[in-house]
Write an enzyme that holds these catalytic residues in place. Structure first.
Site, PDB file in Angstrom:
ATOM      1  N   GLN A 105      30.470  39.650  30.957  1.00 12.35           N
ATOM      2  CA  GLN A 105      29.986  40.804  31.652  1.00 12.35           C
ATOM      3  C   GLN A 105      30.250  42.002  30.653  1.00 12.35           C
ATOM      4  OE1 GLN A 105      31.629  41.069  36.011  1.00 12.35           O
ATOM      5  NE2 GLN A 105      32.794  39.480  35.126  1.00 12.35           N
ATOM      6  N   ASN A 106      31.100  41.824  29.364  1.00  9.24           N
ATOM      7  CA  ASN A 106      31.505  42.775  28.572  1.00  9.24           C
ATOM      8  C   ASN A 106      30.402  43.036  27.744  1.00  9.24           C
ATOM      9  OD1 ASN A 106      34.023  41.920  29.572  1.00  9.24           O
ATOM     10  ND2 ASN A 106      34.696  40.853  27.923  1.00  9.24           N
ATOM     11  N   HIS A 123      25.492  42.329  30.945  1.00 12.07           N
ATOM     12  CA  HIS A 123      25.400  43.848  31.160  1.00 12.07           C
ATOM     13  C   HIS A 123      25.046  44.699  29.995  1.00 12.07           C
ATOM     14  CE1 HIS A 123      28.163  43.121  34.804  1.00 12.07           C
ATOM     15  NE2 HIS A 123      26.904  42.885  35.158  1.00 12.07           N
ATOM     16  N   CYS A 131      15.180  53.060  22.981  1.00 15.72           N
ATOM     17  CA  CYS A 131      14.554  54.474  23.596  1.00 15.72           C
ATOM     18  C   CYS A 131      14.007  54.709  24.721  1.00 15.72           C
ATOM     19  CB  CYS A 131      13.419  54.385  22.484  1.00 15.72           C
ATOM     20  SG  CYS A 131      12.525  55.894  22.605  1.00 15.72           S
ATOM     21  N   THR A 192      38.143  38.346  34.766  1.00 17.42           N
ATOM     22  CA  THR A 192      37.455  39.189  35.729  1.00 17.42           C
ATOM     23  C   THR A 192      37.781  39.428  37.015  1.00 17.42           C
ATOM     24  OG1 THR A 192      34.941  39.493  36.587  1.00 17.42           O
ATOM     25  CG2 THR A 192      35.684  37.368  36.192  1.00 17.42           C
ATOM     26  N   SER A 193      37.899  40.456  37.717  1.00 20.65           N
ATOM     27  CA  SER A 193      38.277  40.776  38.985  1.00 20.65           C
ATOM     28  C   SER A 193      37.411  40.369  39.859  1.00 20.65           C
ATOM     29  CB  SER A 193      38.841  42.446  39.025  1.00 20.65           C
ATOM     30  OG  SER A 193      37.517  43.010  38.895  1.00 20.65           O
ATOM     31  N   GLU A 219      46.152  37.770  37.619  1.00 20.36           N
ATOM     32  CA  GLU A 219      46.515  37.983  38.954  1.00 20.36           C
ATOM     33  C   GLU A 219      45.308  37.294  39.844  1.00 20.36           C
ATOM     34  OE1 GLU A 219      45.923  42.281  38.988  1.00 20.36           O
ATOM     35  OE2 GLU A 219      43.527  42.095  39.422  1.00 20.36           O
TER      36      GLU A 219
HETATM   37  C1  BV8 Z   1      22.568  45.615  40.845  1.00 20.77           C
HETATM   38  C2  BV8 Z   1      28.256  47.765  31.771  1.00 20.77           C
HETATM   39  C3  BV8 Z   1      21.037  45.846  42.529  1.00 20.77           C
HETATM   40  C4  BV8 Z   1      28.292  49.377  31.869  1.00 20.77           C
HETATM   41  C5  BV8 Z   1      28.826  47.339  34.047  1.00 20.77           C
HETATM   42  C6  BV8 Z   1      27.024  50.778  45.731  1.00 20.77           C
HETATM   43  C7  BV8 Z   1      26.472  51.898  44.629  1.00 20.77           C
HETATM   44  C8  BV8 Z   1      25.863  51.233  43.565  1.00 20.77           C
HETATM   45  C9  BV8 Z   1      25.864  49.954  43.385  1.00 20.77           C
HETATM   46  C10 BV8 Z   1      26.265  49.218  44.403  1.00 20.77           C
HETATM   47  C11 BV8 Z   1      27.152  49.542  45.527  1.00 20.77           C
HETATM   48  N1  BV8 Z   1      27.590  48.537  46.107  1.00 20.77           N
HETATM   49  C12 BV8 Z   1      27.194  47.187  45.327  1.00 20.77           C
HETATM   50  C13 BV8 Z   1      26.558  47.595  44.276  1.00 20.77           C
HETATM   51  C14 BV8 Z   1      26.104  46.858  43.292  1.00 20.77           C
HETATM   52  C15 BV8 Z   1      26.787  46.785  41.940  1.00 20.77           C
HETATM   53  C16 BV8 Z   1      28.313  46.633  42.393  1.00 20.77           C
HETATM   54  O1  BV8 Z   1      28.581  45.360  42.229  1.00 20.77           O
HETATM   55  N2  BV8 Z   1      29.112  47.774  42.467  1.00 20.77           N
HETATM   56  C17 BV8 Z   1      30.521  47.204  42.834  1.00 20.77           C
HETATM   57  C18 BV8 Z   1      31.354  48.253  41.867  1.00 20.77           C
HETATM   58  C19 BV8 Z   1      30.677  47.259  44.174  1.00 20.77           C
HETATM   59  N3  BV8 Z   1      26.231  46.299  41.045  1.00 20.77           N
HETATM   60  C20 BV8 Z   1      25.299  46.798  40.317  1.00 20.77           C
HETATM   61  O2  BV8 Z   1      24.933  47.969  40.464  1.00 20.77           O
HETATM   62  C21 BV8 Z   1      24.483  46.020  39.408  1.00 20.77           C
HETATM   63  N4  BV8 Z   1      23.001  45.812  39.488  1.00 20.77           N
HETATM   64  O3  BV8 Z   1      23.355  45.116  41.741  1.00 20.77           O
HETATM   65  O4  BV8 Z   1      21.446  45.825  40.801  1.00 20.77           O
HETATM   66  C22 BV8 Z   1      19.589  46.162  42.327  1.00 20.77           C
HETATM   67  C23 BV8 Z   1      18.892  45.525  43.274  1.00 20.77           C
HETATM   68  C24 BV8 Z   1      17.625  46.038  43.538  1.00 20.77           C
HETATM   69  C25 BV8 Z   1      17.268  47.005  43.230  1.00 20.77           C
HETATM   70  C26 BV8 Z   1      17.905  47.753  42.196  1.00 20.77           C
HETATM   71  C27 BV8 Z   1      19.145  47.399  41.771  1.00 20.77           C
HETATM   72  C28 BV8 Z   1      24.726  46.162  38.163  1.00 20.77           C
HETATM   73  C29 BV8 Z   1      26.426  46.181  37.698  1.00 20.77           C
HETATM   74  C30 BV8 Z   1      26.429  46.342  36.095  1.00 20.77           C
HETATM   75  C31 BV8 Z   1      27.293  47.487  35.939  1.00 20.77           C
HETATM   76  N5  BV8 Z   1      27.723  47.558  34.392  1.00 20.77           N
HETATM   77  N6  BV8 Z   1      29.098  47.061  32.802  1.00 20.77           N
HETATM   78  C32 BV8 Z   1      29.395  49.822  31.130  1.00 20.77           C
HETATM   79  O5  BV8 Z   1      30.449  48.938  30.836  1.00 20.77           O
HETATM   80  O6  BV8 Z   1      29.466  51.067  30.755  1.00 20.77           O
HETATM   81  S1  BV8 Z   1      30.026  46.744  35.219  1.00 20.77           S
HETATM   82  C33 BV8 Z   1      31.489  46.705  34.321  1.00 20.77           C
HETATM   83  O7  BV8 Z   1      32.372  46.665  35.299  1.00 20.77           O
HETATM   84  C34 BV8 Z   1      31.940  45.451  33.552  1.00 20.77           C
HETATM   85  O8  BV8 Z   1      30.518  44.898  32.989  1.00 20.77           O
HETATM   86  C35 BV8 Z   1      32.286  44.378  34.543  1.00 20.77           C
HETATM   87  O9  BV8 Z   1      31.170  43.681  35.195  1.00 20.77           O
HETATM   88  C36 BV8 Z   1      32.799  45.465  35.550  1.00 20.77           C
HETATM   89  C37 BV8 Z   1      34.155  45.332  35.445  1.00 20.77           C
HETATM   90  O10 BV8 Z   1      34.672  44.155  35.819  1.00 20.77           O
HETATM   91  P1  BV8 Z   1      35.824  43.374  35.284  1.00 20.77           P
HETATM   92  O11 BV8 Z   1      35.017  42.697  33.939  1.00 20.77           O
HETATM   93  O12 BV8 Z   1      36.052  42.071  35.924  1.00 20.77           O
HETATM   94  O13 BV8 Z   1      36.941  44.010  34.685  1.00 20.77           O
HETATM   95  P2  BV8 Z   1      38.188  44.409  35.644  1.00 20.77           P
HETATM   96  O14 BV8 Z   1      39.058  45.442  34.805  1.00 20.77           O
HETATM   97  O15 BV8 Z   1      37.564  44.870  37.073  1.00 20.77           O
HETATM   98  O16 BV8 Z   1      38.984  43.445  35.768  1.00 20.77           O
HETATM   99  C38 BV8 Z   1      39.802  42.774  34.875  1.00 20.77           C
HETATM  100  C39 BV8 Z   1      40.288  41.447  35.093  1.00 20.77           C
HETATM  101  O17 BV8 Z   1      41.222  40.743  34.081  1.00 20.77           O
HETATM  102  C40 BV8 Z   1      41.541  41.619  36.281  1.00 20.77           C
HETATM  103  O18 BV8 Z   1      41.271  40.729  37.278  1.00 20.77           O
HETATM  104  C41 BV8 Z   1      42.936  41.161  35.585  1.00 20.77           C
HETATM  105  O19 BV8 Z   1      43.758  40.660  36.083  1.00 20.77           O
HETATM  106  C42 BV8 Z   1      42.269  40.367  34.469  1.00 20.77           C
HETATM  107  N7  BV8 Z   1      43.163  40.545  33.018  1.00 20.77           N
HETATM  108  C43 BV8 Z   1      43.611  41.579  32.318  1.00 20.77           C
HETATM  109  N8  BV8 Z   1      44.128  41.212  31.132  1.00 20.77           N
HETATM  110  C44 BV8 Z   1      43.977  39.733  31.087  1.00 20.77           C
HETATM  111  C45 BV8 Z   1      43.358  39.447  32.259  1.00 20.77           C
HETATM  112  N9  BV8 Z   1      43.070  38.039  32.431  1.00 20.77           N
HETATM  113  C46 BV8 Z   1      43.479  37.243  31.500  1.00 20.77           C
HETATM  114  N10 BV8 Z   1      44.101  37.464  30.434  1.00 20.77           N
HETATM  115  C47 BV8 Z   1      44.287  38.776  30.280  1.00 20.77           C
HETATM  116  N11 BV8 Z   1      45.156  39.364  29.006  1.00 20.77           N
HETATM  117 ZN    ZN Z   2      10.969  55.721  20.614  1.00 18.22          ZN
END
Ligand code: BV8
Ligand code: ZN
Length: 243
Positions: A105-106, A123, A131, A192-193, A219
């Site tokens: 996802q990164n 992602h 563009c 990933t969370s 966690e």
């Molecule tokens: C889609 C790129 C559908 C950009 C990212 C309401 C409004 C709008 C949308 C939605 C909504 N409700 C639901 C949605 C769908 C939405 C979604 O899921 N929203 C969530 C927030 C509710 N999803 C989308 O919009 C996706 N598209 O669904 O389209 C659609 C259908 C029809 C027609 C049109 C559309 C697109 C989602 C992609 C978004 N882009 N990234 C950028 O980065 O700038 S998402 C971004 O956040 C990341 O890529 C990643 O996916 C996410 C973060 O999650 P994690 O990677 O898990 O990171 P996090 O910090 O949360 O957790 C870290 C974890 O690591 C923790 O658990 C921690 O304990 C652990 N950790 C920490 N350190 C360590 C560790 N573990 C081990 N070792 C360590 N050292």
């Molecule tokens: Zn162009």
């Protein structure tokens, strides 16, 4: 006395070397030990910026300069950072396991920097731009990019080649991920969370297709009780112990 983590690691290591096909799904946690802020953790992006506000097509059409400021800030932060032992362990796993697929996802590009190839970047990738006019895709490592970077071919505004909230994932990328997930017999979900769809449901999908799913995280997550194996600890310490 072996603790739960040691037990989990030896159970997972055994399954890993018996597995026919392995998929690994990573999130921001795998890059945390490289110094990349996660989204939700301490000092996470979500705290300083409302990522949900900025990482959307609406924000970009309303104020592209602000959105580019956000991505330039992240590019500048990422540029000097290197992969950590967790990334390198996955690159080594790919070399040793014939049917191995890495899905992330990164957008930080650290898996490629560590030597992983054919990484499925659900992602997109912050080092690539697209563009908004002619659709031209190119890697652009300049740090920082101009405030409003323009396409060298048609002059239109460039955007980061990442998937924003509310945007569809590239169907080919998604299909490649589902293809591997539905055929694997072992899936590791690391750092990933499990909050963003559709990536968050991939572990459950693998389990439904008969795979053993192991979680590596600091966690518990909403899926911890669903997976057969759950190892708590840092991915940078746990993943190398699987080799
Ligand atoms: C889609 C790129 C559908 C950009 C990212 C309401 C409004 C709008 C949308 C939605 C909504 N409700 C639901 C949605 C769908 C939405 C979604 O899921 N929203 C969530 C927030 C509710 N999803 C989308 O919009 C996706 N598209 O669904 O389209 C659609 C259908 C029809 C027609 C049109 C559309 C697109 C989602 C992609 C978004 N882009 N990234 C950028 O980065 O700038 S998402 C971004 O956040 C990341 O890529 C990643 O996916 C996410 C973060 O999650 P994690 O990677 O898990 O990171 P996090 O910090 O949360 O957790 C870290 C974890 O690591 C923790 O658990 C921690 O304990 C652990 N950790 C920490 N350190 C360590 C560790 N573990 C081990 N070792 C360590 N050292
Ligand atoms: Zn162009």
């Amino acid at each position: 006395m072996t603790n739960k983590t040691d037990e989990g690691i030896s159970e997972l290591r055994e399954k890993l070397w018996q597995a026919r096909q392995v998929v690994v799904l990573t999130g921001a946690g795998i890059s945390a030990e490289s110094g990349v802020p996660t989204f939700r953790g301490e000092g996470g992006l979500w705290k300083r910026y409302s990522v949900m506000e900025l990482a959307t097509p609406e924000a970009f059409s309303r104020d592209p300069k602000l959105v580019w400021e956000f991505y330039n800030w992240r590019r500048e932060l990422l540029a000097p950072l290197s992969p950590n032992p967790g990334h390198y362990a996955l690159a080594e796993m790919q070399r040793r396991i014939p049917r191995f697929t890495l899905v992330t996802q990164n957008i930080d590009g650290l898996h490629r920097k560590a030597g992983s190839t054919d990484v499925i970047e659900l992602h997109g990738n912050i080092w690539w731009v697209r563009c908004t006019g002619c659709g031209k895709l190119m890697e652009d490592l300049r740090v920082p990019l101009p405030e409003m970077p323009e396409c060298p071919t048609c002059g239109a505004l460039l955007r980061p080649n990442v998937v924003w909230f509310g945007e569809m994932l590239d169907p080919q990328v998604l299909n490649a991920a589902y293809e591997a997930i539905s055929n694997c017999d072992l899936m590791i979900v690391a750092g990933t969370s499990g909050t963003v769809q559709p990536a968050a449901s991939m572990g459950v999908q693998a389990k439904r297709s008969g795979a053993t799913v192991a979680e590596v995280n600091l966690e518990p997550t909403p899926y911890t009780d669903t997976y057969q194996i759950s190892i708590s600890g840092k991915s940078g310490e746990i993943l190398p112990r699987l080799l």
